[in-house]
Design an enzyme around this catalytic site. Structure first.
Site, PDB file in Angstrom:
ATOM      1  N   SER A 157       0.837  -1.202   0.000  1.00 55.57           N
ATOM      2  CA  SER A 157       0.000   0.000   0.000  1.00 55.57           C
ATOM      3  C   SER A 157       0.873   1.253   0.000  1.00 55.57           C
ATOM      4  CB  SER A 157      -0.955  -0.054   1.195  1.00 55.57           C
ATOM      5  OG  SER A 157      -2.022   0.840   1.057  1.00 55.57           O
ATOM      6  N   ASP A 190      -1.272  14.741  12.656  1.00 56.57           N
ATOM      7  CA  ASP A 190      -1.299  16.037  11.978  1.00 56.57           C
ATOM      8  C   ASP A 190      -0.622  15.949  10.615  1.00 56.57           C
ATOM      9  OD1 ASP A 190      -2.649  17.280  14.051  1.00 56.57           O
ATOM     10  OD2 ASP A 190      -0.826  18.010  15.024  1.00 56.57           O
ATOM     11  N   HIS A 206      -7.371  -6.182   0.546  1.00 51.76           N
ATOM     12  CA  HIS A 206      -6.213  -5.296   0.548  1.00 51.76           C
ATOM     13  C   HIS A 206      -5.098  -5.795   1.476  1.00 51.76           C
ATOM     14  CE1 HIS A 206      -4.004  -1.653  -0.102  1.00 51.76           C
ATOM     15  NE2 HIS A 206      -4.109  -1.245   1.153  1.00 51.76           N
TER      16      HIS A 206
END
Length: 261
Positions: free
Chosen positions: A93, A183, A243
C-alpha cells in the site's frame, strides 16, 4: 538527502551468510514494522531482512513533510547507513508507493521490486475520516485501548480495522498517546492517495505486483499504468483476498514472494 530521517527497524538474519541481496519491507498507512514481523523472521531465514517504520509511523521520527519522494529519501539513507548498495524492496500500500518511488528515482538501489496491492496511480478514496476520528478521541484518563475503541466505533464500524488503528496507541506515563503523527498524515493525505509526478521515469528491473482479487487497488484498468512505469512487471492476484492479502492469505503471499526471491 540532508532532510532524510533515520528510520527505526526490525531485522532478521540467516544463521550463515548466504550472499543474497538484503530484503527491505515497508508497511502501509497506519501500520508499522511490527505488522510485518512474522515475514521479516521468515524471509530472514534465507537472506538479511529488515522491516522499516516509515516516517511518522512506529518508532521513526516525526516530520511535517509526508510524501513519497521524502520517504524514498529516507529509504536511501537507511541503505547508506547500513552500508548497502542495493536491496530487494517489498512494500504494501503506502509502502508500495514509497518502494516504487525509490525504484523510479534511484533504480540502481533496487535489485528487485515487490509491490503489494497498490498501483502507481492516484486514488479517489481518502482515509481522512479515520485520521479525524483518531484525533477526536479523548485519551484523557484512558489507560486501555478498549476505552478508545468505543469512541471510534461510529467512524470506523469495521472491528478489524478499528483494532488495526488502535495498535497505534501506546502507554506513556500511565496514559495513552498516538505514536503516529496524525497532523502530518492529515496534511499529507492528498500526497498519500496520489502518486508523485516523476515525468517519464521508469524502472526496467524485475518487478512483481501482487494484488488481492477482492480488492479494488490493483484492477485491470491500472495495468497500463503499471507497465508504463515498470515494463518488466509480472502481475499476480491472490484469490479470495482483499487489501491486507498478506494477513488474509499468508501462505499464498509468502509462496509468491519466495518464488521471486
Amino acid at each position: 538527502m540532508s532532510d532524510s530521517l533515520p528510520l527505526t527497524f526490525l531485522e532478521a538474519h540467516p544463521q550463515q551468510p548466504t550472499g543474497r541481496t538484503p530484503l527491505v519491507i515497508l508497511h502501509g498507512l497506519f501500520g508499522s514494522a511490527r505488522n510485518w514481523q512474522m515475514f521479516v523472521k521468515r524471509f530472514g531465514q534465507r537472506q538479511d531482512a529488515y522491516g522499516l517504520d516509515l516516517r511518522n509511523h512506529g518508532g521513526s521520527p516525526w516530520n511535517d513533510r509526508m510524501d513519497y519522494p521524502a520517504m524514498a529519501g529516507d529509504l536511501g539513507r537507511f541503505l547508506d547507513d547500513r552500508g548497502l548498495d542495493r536491496a530487494v524492496v517489498l512494500g504494501h500500500s503506502m509502502g508500495g508507493k514509497a518502494a516504487m518511488t525509490l525504484a523510479l528515482t534511484a533504480p540502481e538501489r533496487v535489485e528487485r521490486l515487490i509491490v503489494v496491492d497498490i498501483a502507481p496511480v492516484s486514488y479517489t478514496h481518502t482515509h481522512l475520516p479515520y485520521v479525524k476520528a483518531m484525533k477526536a478521541a479523548d485519551l484523557t484518563g484512558r489507560s486501555r485501548r478498549s476505552q478508545v475503541d468505543e469512541q471510534l466505533r461510529d467512524a470506523v464500524p469495521d472491528p478489524n480495522l478499528r483494532a488495526f488503528l488502535l495498535q497505534n496507541l501506546e502507554v506513556e506515563d500511565g496514559g495513552l498517546r498516538w505514536r503516529i503523527n496524525l497532523d502530518a498524515l492529515e496534511a499529507g493525505m492528498d500526497n498519500l492517495i496520489g502518486f508523485p509526478d516523476l515525468g517519464s521515469a521508469r524502472y526496467d528491473g524485475p518487478a512483481l505486483f501482487i494484488g488481492g482479487a477482492k480488492s479494488d487497488y490493483v484492477t485491470p484498468e491500472y495495468e497500463g499504468d503499471i507497465r508504463r512505469r515498470f515494463p518488466a512487471a509480472e502481475i499476480r492476484m491472490v484469490a479470495d483476498a482483499g487489501h491486507w492479502l498478506h494477513a488474509e492469505k499468508p501462505e499464498a503471499f509468502t509462496s509468491l514472494v519466495e518464488a521471486v526471491l
